[in-house]
Design a protein around this motif. Structure first.
Motif, short mmCIF file in Angstrom:
data_model
loop_
_atom_site.label_atom_id
_atom_site.label_comp_id
_atom_site.label_asym_id
_atom_site.label_seq_id
_atom_site.Cartn_x
_atom_site.Cartn_y
_atom_site.Cartn_z
N THR A 35 7.55 -16.52 10.02
CA THR A 35 8.66 -16.65 10.97
C THR A 35 8.11 -16.71 12.39
O THR A 35 8.60 -17.48 13.23
CB THR A 35 9.64 -15.46 10.82
N GLY B 176 7.10 -20.09 13.12
CA GLY B 176 8.10 -20.98 12.53
C GLY B 176 8.44 -22.27 13.23
O GLY B 176 9.10 -23.13 12.63
N SER C 237 7.23 -20.89 8.59
CA SER C 237 8.16 -20.33 7.58
C SER C 237 8.77 -21.44 6.74
O SER C 237 9.14 -22.50 7.24
CB SER C 237 9.26 -19.52 8.25
#
Ligand code: ADP
Ligand code: ASP
Ligand code: MG
Length: 420
Positions: free
Chosen positions: A11, A14, A44
């Motif tokens: 993340t 990301g 991600s």
């Protein structure tokens, strides 16, 4: 000045905007005079996307083994994010170089999709660090003795980072992620969960192995074995946050019990939806039965977790255990085909809709009544306990999957984990 390893999860990596932020943060640490090695995850969703493509081409059938190619495929996610981070750093004026695991080299065994790191050659990395570069090493992967690319299992970039930190004798391994530390339980399930300032290595090991996906379990094992100081902290603070404030933020994993500031009896609650229960019903109660059942399961390379054998009545007993859900169908087939005929047991029953909820705390060593408090709290919610397993610092129960969140919330409250 210190050598510090930073790990950034999917993340945190990301988007190009987030990668830019990571670059600015890393450059800040380098400007402060530290030697920095960064271990990034794939952006991600990328690992899932890649593995999904493989599945489209070849849905897994018994006997198929695509694992070597899956590793070749999945490792590209980290190769891309590492190169992008190097480019972002260079564009910020920070010299940097990225390497894939095989280039370093991070040597692993040949267990494709779940390889274990065996050694890391630090020569190349130290040369670059001494030349003032930030070194980026792909997470999640290595190379075996035959030059095949391997991966370390899902979430494996944590382990890459800690292993690199151990090999380079880094002062600290900072695991930057999308939460600002290790919480009393997953904050996505219990919004009242509290961040722990410190957590003991043993508790972290239990929590990771009992399902808290914030750290891959092997990363914690590595940290324990090589005494790597390790901290979990947020990559979502502004990148220009004061570096001393940042260095003291998040959750520190400690190795000494008296370093532990928060002396709660129960420190955290973990849960796991990845298991399934299997019962062999009506087995003759005589020596060698457990071996006949579980020996066959072990020979098929299937890991067993919680085991329970009931009291026998009329010379017959029921024998239940849990396995990973991916091994559920295989285990049932195996028992029906290979074990039941020689065992004379009545039948094999299975339930894949279960979950395991665990309370963890080193304080449980010196306190009695902790497990019974857990059982009381679950009974007050009307939740039936199907299996129980305990060790020195944890108690786990297997319950119906549909009660998982209710159980976690009730236990979080019962043990006052929401109270500072
Ligand atoms: P990364 O991509 O950075 O490796 P992960 O998704 O693997 O991040 O791990 C972070 C997630 O772990 C959090 O978003 C949180 O939902 C989950 N998590 C589970 N248990 C805990 C816990 N006890 N404390 C903090 N986070 C937890
Ligand atoms: N990219 C890998 C995964 O999604 C490794 C990691 O992120 O740690 O599992
Ligand atoms: Mg992770």
């Amino acid at each position: 000045m210190a050598l510090i390893v930073h790990k950034y999860g999917g993340t945190s990596m990301g988007s190009t905007e987030r990668i830019r932020n990571v670059a600015k943060r890393v450059a800040k640490w380098a400007r402060a005079g530290h030697q920095i090695v960064v271990v990034p995850s794939a952006m991600s969703g990328e690992t899932n996307r890649l593995l999904g493509l493989a599945k489209e081409l070849a849905p897994a059938k018994p006997g198929d083994d695509y694992s070597r190619e899956l590793d070749m495929l999945a490792s590209t996610g980290e190769q891309a994010s590492s190169a992008l981070l190097a480019i972002a750093l260079q564009s910020e004026g920070q010299p940097s170089v990225s390497y894939a695991g095989w280039q370093v080299a991070i040597k692993t065994n040949s267990a494709f999709t779940k390889a274990r790191i065996e050694s890391i050659d630090d020569m190349r990395v130290m040369g670059d660090l001494n030349a003032g570069k930030v070194v980026i090493i792909t997470g999640f992967q290595g190379v075996d003795d035959n030059g095949n690319i391997t991966t370390l299992g899902r979430g494996g970039s944590d382990t890459s980072a800690v292993a690199v930190a151990a090999a380079l004798k880094a002062a600290e391994c900072l695991i930057f992620t999308d939460v600002d530390g290790v919480y009393t339980t997953d904050p996505r399930v219990v919004p009242e969960a509290r961040r722990l300032k410190t957590v003991s290595f043993e508790e972290m090991l239990e929590m990771a192995s009992l399902g808290s996906k914030v750290l891959q379990i092997r990363s914690v094992e590595f940290a324990g074995k090589y005494k790597v100081p390790m901290r979990v902290l947020s990559s979502f603070t502004p990148w220009d946050i004061d570096i001393n404030e940042e260095a003291a933020s998040g959750t520190l994993i400690t190795f000494e019990e008296d370093e532990q500031m928060e002396q709660a009896v129960v420190s955290g609650i973990a849960f796991n939806r990845d298991e399934a229960k299997i019962s062999v019903v009506g087995v003759p109660d005589k020596p060698g039965i457990a071996y006949q059942i579980l020996g066959a399961v072990a020979d098929a390379n299937i890991e067993v977790d919680v085991i329970i054998q009931n009291l026998s009545k009329d010379g017959k007993t029921d024998f239940s255990f849990t396995v990973h859900r991916n091994d559920y169908a295989k285990t049932i087939d195996l028992l029906k085909e290979k074990v039941l005929p020689s065992l004379g047991a009545a039948e094999v029953l299975g339930d894949a809709k279960i979950c395991k909820v665990s309370i963890v705390g080193i304080g449980m060593r010196s306190h009695v009544g902790v497990a019974s408090k857990m059982f009381r709290s679950l009974s007050e919610e009307g939740i039936n306990i199907q299996m129980i397993s305990t060790s020195e610092i944890k108690t786990s129960v297997v319950i119906d999957e549909k009660y998982m969140e209710l159980a976690v919330r009730a236990l979080h409250k019962a043990f006052d984990l929401d109270q500072a």
